[in-house]
Design a protein around this motif. Sequence first.
Motif: not given
Lengths: 117, 118
Positions: A48-53
């Motif tokens: 997985t990859i997640m950004t700030f939002s």
Amino acid sequence: KNQVEQSPQSLIILEGKNCTLQCNYTVSPFSNLRWYKQDTGRGPVSLTIMTFSENTKSNGRYTATLDADTKQSSLHITASQLSDSASYICVVSARAPGDTGRRALTFGSGTRLQVQP
Amino acid sequence: GAVVSQHPSWVICKSGTSVKIECRSLDFQATTMFWYRQFPKQSLMLMATSNEGSKATYEQGVEKDKFLINHASLTLSTLTVTSAHPEDSSFYICSARKDRTISNQPQHFGDGTRLSIL
């Protein structure tokens, strides 16, 4: 200094059970957080990859959460299988002006998960 | 898609010889490639970053004359361990990224090369 700490270092669970791995980070300025699975003797594979939002992201039986306020992430594995036995690495990326290649990623030391029959 | 191939996967050689490891992006063009080193039960340690057509940028403590990196094309980077010694024995992993200006671009990892120096 940017740091990523993972817990536990190692974990043994029975097949079919759920588990949660933790990742705490002090990386600034934060860009994104990734979870990788690394089988023994193989290269890491992105889960997985997640950004700030983003608060949560799923990939099959893997669900990652992110709390950017407390700088914590977790990886939840549901209904574990023997093939889930691997090291799980949390990697946090910092924003960098210009060339983003160098020093952009901070790796955790990983959690070694062993799923037993 | 986004497959990165490393070759060889395993090499054993005598102390003093030089070893070349290849990293290829098979189905995409990689503007940036990374070389990592991993010791048993430890996480990956970045050795150097190479952008196609320019010199590699080495991390502090990594000898550039010892670990020669060439990124001559958008699909191939090589790491040459020169005059290898037993302390160079490790698991070397490369990764590739498509666009170096977009930080959210994931790195795609090869399967690593296990180097054993006798």
